[in-house]
Write an enzyme that holds these catalytic residues in place. Structure first.
Site, PDB file in Angstrom:
ATOM      1  N   SER A   5       6.221  36.775  32.734  1.00  0.00           N
ATOM      2  CA  SER A   5       5.319  35.551  32.108  1.00  0.00           C
ATOM      3  C   SER A   5       3.855  36.486  31.830  1.00  0.00           C
ATOM      4  O   SER A   5       3.102  35.910  31.184  1.00  0.00           O
ATOM      5  CB  SER A   5       5.291  34.331  32.780  1.00  0.00           C
ATOM      6  OG  SER A   5       5.724  34.629  33.955  1.00  0.00           O
TER       7      SER A   5
ATOM      8  N   GLU B  97       9.798  33.683  23.649  1.00  0.00           N
ATOM      9  CA  GLU B  97       8.712  34.662  23.296  1.00  0.00           C
ATOM     10  C   GLU B  97       9.497  36.079  23.154  1.00  0.00           C
ATOM     11  O   GLU B  97       9.941  36.395  24.319  1.00  0.00           O
ATOM     12  CB  GLU B  97       7.629  34.546  23.846  1.00  0.00           C
ATOM     13  CG  GLU B  97       6.844  33.199  23.648  1.00  0.00           C
ATOM     14  CD  GLU B  97       5.467  33.354  24.408  1.00  0.00           C
ATOM     15  OE1 GLU B  97       4.511  32.811  24.045  1.00  0.00           O
ATOM     16  OE2 GLU B  97       5.162  33.780  25.515  1.00  0.00           O
TER      17      GLU B  97
ATOM     18  N   HIS C 262      10.972  36.170  26.827  1.00  0.00           N
ATOM     19  CA  HIS C 262       9.839  35.032  27.824  1.00  0.00           C
ATOM     20  C   HIS C 262      10.796  33.604  27.856  1.00  0.00           C
ATOM     21  O   HIS C 262      10.225  33.166  26.721  1.00  0.00           O
ATOM     22  CB  HIS C 262       8.716  35.211  27.580  1.00  0.00           C
ATOM     23  CG  HIS C 262       7.927  34.451  28.694  1.00  0.00           C
ATOM     24  ND1 HIS C 262       6.604  33.834  28.168  1.00  0.00           N
ATOM     25  CD2 HIS C 262       8.045  34.314  29.799  1.00  0.00           C
ATOM     26  CE1 HIS C 262       6.422  33.106  29.209  1.00  0.00           C
ATOM     27  NE2 HIS C 262       6.901  33.327  30.199  1.00  0.00           N
TER      28      HIS C 262
ATOM     29  N   ASN D  32       0.759  31.211  27.108  1.00  0.00           N
ATOM     30  CA  ASN D  32       0.025  31.136  28.118  1.00  0.00           C
ATOM     31  C   ASN D  32      -1.277  31.770  27.767  1.00  0.00           C
ATOM     32  O   ASN D  32      -2.445  31.662  28.697  1.00  0.00           O
ATOM     33  CB  ASN D  32       0.625  32.352  29.181  1.00  0.00           C
ATOM     34  CG  ASN D  32       1.600  31.262  30.176  1.00  0.00           C
ATOM     35  OD1 ASN D  32       1.592  30.241  30.059  1.00  0.00           O
ATOM     36  ND2 ASN D  32       2.527  32.271  30.814  1.00  0.00           N
TER      37      ASN D  32
END
Ligand SMILES: NC(=O)c1ccc[n+]([C@@H]2O[C@H](COP(=O)([O-])OP(=O)(O)OC[C@H]3O[C@@H](n4cnc5c(N)ncnc54)[C@H](O)[C@@H]3O)[C@@H](O)[C@H]2O)c1
Length: 419
Positions: A138, A187, A175, A225
């Protein structure tokens, strides 16, 4: 959604029918076991690998329990559940050269660059050159994992431990979001060396797994994120400055359509977990003031106020996880929303979310459509940054950021050039 860029006739290992495309998932934790479930449900033979004795078997036993529940609720037939579980085998090892030959590996072990680099090197040694190697990281750079990065922070991450992979073109990020079986978003992350045909094939594969893929470069935090940082940071700053209390900032943002406010959400995620993501993005962007974590959240972590899991975070919780002191001031929320941007939790947060989204696209790291899709599916936002931009107008957002920049100089609120 980004269109597939695969050149007609360019075949990759990922184009095979599910039964002919065995998948290895490395790491049988929360993410790895969920990813194994997704791949097995899509018809792939899956080997779930973990270094800890019994971890992979425990993960499969837990999955069997999940399927029993799904069968009892009529969501899956017994036959499909049994067939899915029968496709998953387990393997316990630290030595990735012993993983049986597969067409795709998805690595989901601890978030440590040296551990991931070692795993990818062993996989490259033993797997065919056509095997696609994906990581569920991540926060780590794909280039640092494949060893392609040679400058800046990525180079520092090398630590001189191991050389670059011989075939970095087949390395990419996939991801998934937690829990992988339920969350639609994946992702698909390209490193500097990732092969465009493999990226396109991986995007198509993820779609065949019933997920919604978005594409992004290996930029700190990827889409979700990265763009989400100000959702937490603005609320924390406003509370720390005494503009609004925590329960009222949450009420204001719920009023704008967010499912949870930033304070209750970080208490649920864990203040420590959320702080670590923020720190990682901040460091990877060369300590860009836009991402600087707040002293407010750092102090919560230092005091062990981690959120629901410790019974006390921003709010205090009883044993059932119900907050005891989250009473908002409705009059205050009504006064602040629609007032000057610096004291309006909604306008301030949305202006910053738009700025992040616009900047990511301006740098060529993702498309506007993918940014909107990612934020709505990955974080449950009521709208994507570009939908807000269209509603509010670039001029207004820029003016709001300039007002914030004047009130709080230092670079955090500088508007993206693209505004
Ligand atoms: N938890 C999340 O919400 C989330 C979401 C997206 C991505 N991720 C990423 O997914 C990865 C895994 O996260 P998680 O939450 O599932 O972690 P976890 O701690 O639940 O599981 C990690 C597993 O990897 C195993 N492992 C550790 N080192 C190993 C090695 N050298 N070889 C084989 N197995 C090894 C551990 O025994 C453990 O079972 C991390 O990179 C994380 O950043 C996590």
């Amino acid at each position: 959604m980004t269109q597939s860029t695969q050149t007609p006739g360019a075949h990759t290992a990922l184009d095979a029918a599910p039964a002919q495309l065995p998948v290895a998932v490395i790491g049988a934790g929360a993410m790895g076991s969920g990813i194994a479930q997704v791949a097995a449900q899509a018809g792939h033979p899956v080997v779930l690998v973990d270094s800890q004795d019994g971890a992979a078997d425990r993960a499969v036993a837990k999955l069997a329990g999940t399927f029993d529940t799904l069968v009892s609720k009529g969501r899956v037939t017994r036959e499909d559940a049994d067939a899915t579980l029968a496709r998953i085998t387990t393997h316990t090892t630290r030595d990735m050269t012993t993983v049986p030959p597969v067409g795709l590996v998805i690595e989901a072990v601890v978030e440590q660059i040296d551990v991931k680099r070692a795993i990818f090197r062993q996989l490259e040694e033993a797997q065919a050159p056509t095997t696609v190697l994906a990581t569920n990281t991540s926060s780590l750079s794909i280039d640092a994992i494949s060893g392609e990065a040679t400058t800046g922070h990525d180079a520092a991450l090398h630590g001189g431990v191991s050389p670059a992979l011989a075939h970095p073109g087949r390395v990419l990020g996939l991801h998934f979001f937690n829990p992988p079986a339920l969350m639609k978003l994946v992702e698909v992350i390209n490193g500097a060396a990732s092969d465009p045909d493999i990226l396109a094939a991986a995007t198509d594969l993820v779609r065949r797994w019933g997920k919604t893929p978005v594409r992004c470069t290996s930029t700190p935090g990827f889409i979700v994120n990265r763009v989400a940082r100000p959702f937490y940071g603005e609320a924390q700053r406003m509370v720390a400055d005494g503009i609004v209390d925590a329960a009222t900032v949450d009420l204001a943002l719920r009023g704008a359509g967010f499912r949870m406010g930033p304070m209750e959400l970080t208490d649920l995620i864990g203040q420590d977990v959320n702080y670590a993501v923020g720190e990682s993005v901040w460091h990877q962007t060369g300590q860009d003031p836009r991402y600087e974590p707040t002293a407010y959240q750092r102090d919560l972590v230092r005091e062990g106020r981690l959120g629901r899991k410790s019974g006390h975070g921003v709010f205090r919780y009883d044993d059932s996880g119900t907050p005891l002191d989250a009473t908002p001031d409705e009059d205050l929320a009504a006064r602040l929303v629609g007032g000057p941007v610096a004291s309006d939790p909604v306008a301030r947060t949305i202006a910053m979310l738009v700025n992040e989204g616009v900047d990511l696209v301006h740098r060529g790291e993702a498309t506007a459509e993918d940014v909107d899709t990612a934020m709505k599916l990955g974080t449950n936002y009521p709208k994507g940054p570009f939908e807000w931009l269209a509603e509010i107008g670039g001029g207004t957002v820029r003016a709001q950021l300039e007002e914030l920049d004047a009130a709080y100089p230092g670079g955090r609120y500088r508007p993206s050039e693209a505004l």
